[in-house]
Design an enzyme around this catalytic site. Structure first.
Site, PDB file in Angstrom:
ATOM      1  N   LYS A 116      37.735  40.317  52.124  1.00  0.00           N
ATOM      2  CA  LYS A 116      38.213  39.858  50.820  1.00  0.00           C
ATOM      3  C   LYS A 116      38.656  38.390  50.892  1.00  0.00           C
ATOM      4  CE  LYS A 116      37.258  44.016  49.488  1.00  0.00           C
ATOM      5  NZ  LYS A 116      37.312  44.860  50.633  1.00  0.00           N
TER       6      LYS A 116
ATOM      7  N   ASP B 250      49.153  47.240  53.989  1.00  0.00           N
ATOM      8  CA  ASP B 250      47.840  46.677  53.701  1.00  0.00           C
ATOM      9  C   ASP B 250      48.081  45.429  52.844  1.00  0.00           C
ATOM     10  OD1 ASP B 250      45.349  45.984  52.642  1.00  0.00           O
ATOM     11  OD2 ASP B 250      44.627  48.049  52.668  1.00  0.00           O
TER      12      ASP B 250
ATOM     13  N   TYR C 291      43.648  51.981  47.865  1.00  0.00           N
ATOM     14  CA  TYR C 291      42.200  51.818  47.744  1.00  0.00           C
ATOM     15  C   TYR C 291      41.535  53.194  47.964  1.00  0.00           C
ATOM     16  CZ  TYR C 291      37.494  50.768  49.414  1.00  0.00           C
ATOM     17  OH  TYR C 291      36.136  50.776  49.616  1.00  0.00           O
TER      18      TYR C 291
HETATM   19  O1  P1T Z   1      35.723  47.251  52.669  1.00  0.00           O
HETATM   20  P1  P1T Z   1      36.536  47.155  53.919  1.00  0.00           P
HETATM   21  O2  P1T Z   1      36.472  45.828  54.585  1.00  0.00           O
HETATM   22  O3  P1T Z   1      36.297  48.299  54.866  1.00  0.00           O
HETATM   23  O4  P1T Z   1      38.074  47.258  53.438  1.00  0.00           O
HETATM   24  C1  P1T Z   1      38.634  48.384  52.871  1.00  0.00           C
HETATM   25  C2  P1T Z   1      39.808  48.040  51.997  1.00  0.00           C
HETATM   26  C3  P1T Z   1      41.071  48.143  52.509  1.00  0.00           C
HETATM   27  N1  P1T Z   1      42.176  47.830  51.781  1.00  0.00           N
HETATM   28  C4  P1T Z   1      42.064  47.391  50.512  1.00  0.00           C
HETATM   29  C5  P1T Z   1      43.291  47.074  49.733  1.00  0.00           C
HETATM   30  C6  P1T Z   1      40.796  47.249  49.938  1.00  0.00           C
HETATM   31  O5  P1T Z   1      40.721  46.805  48.667  1.00  0.00           O
HETATM   32  C7  P1T Z   1      39.634  47.587  50.684  1.00  0.00           C
HETATM   33  C8  P1T Z   1      38.266  47.464  50.122  1.00  0.00           C
HETATM   34  N2  P1T Z   1      38.216  47.371  48.730  1.00  0.00           N
HETATM   35  C9  P1T Z   1      37.086  47.261  47.979  1.00  0.00           C
HETATM   36  C10 P1T Z   1      35.851  47.266  48.500  1.00  0.00           C
HETATM   37  C11 P1T Z   1      37.315  47.131  46.533  1.00  0.00           C
HETATM   38  O6  P1T Z   1      36.376  46.787  45.774  1.00  0.00           O
HETATM   39  O7  P1T Z   1      38.439  47.376  46.109  1.00  0.00           O
END
Ligand code: P1T
Length: 377
Positions: free
Chosen positions: A195, A170, A98
Site C-alpha cells: 500500500k 496493523d 481487512y
Molecule cells: O494484500 P496484502 O499485502 O497481503 O495485505 C493485506 C492487508 C493487510 N492489512 C490491511 C489493513 C490491508 O488493507 C490489507 C490489504 N488490503 C487490500 C487489498 C484492500 O483493498 O483493502
C-alpha cells in the site's frame, strides 16, 4: 534525523564495491562460499538478501523499531505473527479488520487451535472484559478497513500488558508518517507494504517491526523456515517507494481533506466515514494518537444499484482492490475486500451493499472532485 531524511537514507549507504548510491537489486538465489562454513554472511537468499535487509532496516527506522522482518505479502506477515502462538491461545481482534485478515483467522488459523474473539476495540470496556487467562495477543487495526474506526492504542496496550498479552497494530492505513504504534506502547507493528509504503501499486509485500530481540529472532526463524519472503526486485521497489513517503502522505492527506469536505456537500449520501470530520466518533482520539487522517474515505451511496452506477461511471478513479498508491482507486468492500466476511458481520459493521471506498491519490484534486461529481450524479 527527521522523517524524510530517514526515509531517504535510513538503513542504506552507497554500495562498497562501485559506490552505487542506490542499493542494488541482489537478484541471486545463492552466494559463493569460500570453504566449509566460510561465507560472507550470506548463504542462501531465502535466509538473507542484501536488498531485503536494506528495506527491513529502512522501515524499522521509520517505525522507530529495532528490527524489521520482510514477508512476501501483508497476509504472510500477519500469518507469521500468529505463528508465534500455540493452540488454545486466545486473540482479541478488532471486529472490523481487512477481510483477508478475518478470513485468515477464521477460515485457516482457527483450525490450528487459535481462538479469535472479535471485539469492538473502540470500546475499552469491551476490550477489558474480553481478556481471559489464555489471552496472548490483541490484534488491532486502526483506523479500520473500510469504515475507519479508531481504537485507543495506548490505552489498549496498557490493559493488554496488565494481562500479560502483547499488542500488534496493523499500521497499513496510517504508515509511520502519521502514526507510530511502538511509541504508543505496541509490541508488534505489521504492514502491507503493498500500500502506501511502496505507494505505486507495483508490488505485493509485508513487514513486521518489533523492538523485542526474542520476538525478532523467532520472526526471522519463521521467515527462513516457512520462506514467505519477498523477492529482491519487490524489496527494491518498496525501498524506492519509502524515499517519497513523506511527500506522498502530505499530498494524500491534503487531497483527502478536500474530497471529504466536497462529499459532505453532495446530496443523497447516507453516511460518509472519515476520521478527519470533527463529528467522527473518534475524531479527538485520531488527532491525539496520529498526526493525520490518511486518505481512505468510505461512503454509503444507499444501495447496490447506485454503488454499481457510481463504480461504472468514474473515469479517473479506477475500480480496483487495494489502496495507498499515487493513483486514486475506488472499491466495493462488501463484494471485494470483505467478500469472505459473513453478511451478518458486515451488516453489524456498516459494510453495506451501498458502501463504496475511496483511496484518494495524489492527482490534482480538482480533477478528482470533478470525476466524483459526475459519477455521483
Ligand atoms: O494484500 P496484502 O499485502 O497481503 O495485505 C493485506 C492487508 C493487510 N492489512 C490491511 C489493513 C490491508 O488493507 C490489507 C490489504 N488490503 C487490500 C487489498 C484492500 O483493498 O483493502
Amino acid at each position: 534525523m527527521g522523517f524524510s531524511t530517514d526515509a531517504i537514507h535510513g538503513g542504506q549507504s552507497p554500495e562498497e564495491r562501485s559506490g552505487a548510491v542506490i542499493t542494488p537489486i541482489y537478484q541471486t538465489s545463492t552466494y559463493k562460499q569460500d570453504g566449509i562454513g566460510q561465507h560472507r554472511g550470506y548463504e542462501y537468499a531465502r535466509t538473507a538478501n542484501p536488498t531485503r535487509e536494506a528495506l527491513e532496516r529502512n522501515i524499522a527506522i521509520l517505525e522507530g523499531g529495532k528490527h524489521g522482518v520482510a514477508y512476501s505479502s501483508g497476509m504472510a506477515a500477519t500469518d507469521t505473527i500468529l505463528k508465534l502462538f500455540r493452540p488454545g491461545d486466545e486473540v482479541i481482534v478488532t471486529h472490523n479488520v481487512y477481510g483477508g485478515t478475518y478470513r485468515l483467522f477464521e477460515m485457516v488459523l482457527r483450525d490450528f487451535g487459535l481462538v479469535f474473539k472479535h471485539v469492538d476495540t473502540t470500546d475499552l470496556k469491551e476490550v477489558r472484559s474480553a481478556f481471559t487467562s489464555s489471552t496472548r495477543l490483541v490484534f488491532l487495526e486502526s483506523p479500520t478497513n473500510p469504515v475507519l474506526q479508531v481504537s485507543d492504542i495506548a490505552a489498549i496496550c496498557e490493559i493488554a500488558h496488565e494481562n500479560n498479552a502483547v499488542v500488534c497494530v496493523d499500521n497499513t492505513f496510517m504508515t509511520p508518517y502519521f502514526q507510530k504504534p511502538l511509541s504508543l506502547g505496541a509490541d508488534i507493528v505489521v504492514h502491507s507494504t503493498t500500500k502506501y509504503l511502496n505507494g505505486h501499486s507495483d508490488m505485493v509485500g509485508g513487514m513486521v517491526i518489533v523492538n523485542d530481540d526474542q520476538i525478532a529472532e523467532r520472526l526471522r526463524y519463521l521467515q527462513n523456515c516457512v520462506g514467505a519472503v519477498p523477492g529482491p526486485f519487490d524489496c527494491w521497489l518498496a525501498l524506492r517507494g519509502t524515499k517519497t513517503l513523506a511527500v506522498r502522505m502530505k499530498q494524500h492527506e491534503e487531497n483527502s481533506r478536500r474530497i471529504a469536505a466536497f462529499l459532505r456537500e453532495q446530496p443523497g449520501l447516507e453516511k460518509i466515514y472519515y476520521p478527519g470530520y470533527d463529528d467522527h466518533p473518534q475524531h479527538d482520539l485520531a488527532r491525539r494518537q496520529a498526526t493525520g487522517f490518511g486518505s481512505i474515505i468510505a461512503l454509503d451511496v444507499g444501495s447496490l444499484g447506485r454503488a454499481d452506477k457510481v463504480l461504472r461511471s468514474v473515469r479517473l478513479f479506477t475500480l480496483a482492490e487495494s489502496l495507498g498508491g499515487v493513483e486514486s482507486l475506488i472499491s466495493h468492500p462488501a463484494s471485494m475486500t470483505h467478500g469472505s466476511v459473513p453478511k451478518s458481520e458486515k451488516d453489524k459493521l456498516g459494510v453495506t451493499d451501498g458502501l463504496v471506498r475511496l483511496s484518494v491519490g495524489i492527482e490534482d484534486v480538482e480533477d478528482l472532485e470533478a470525476d466524483l461529481k459526475q459519477a455521483l450524479a
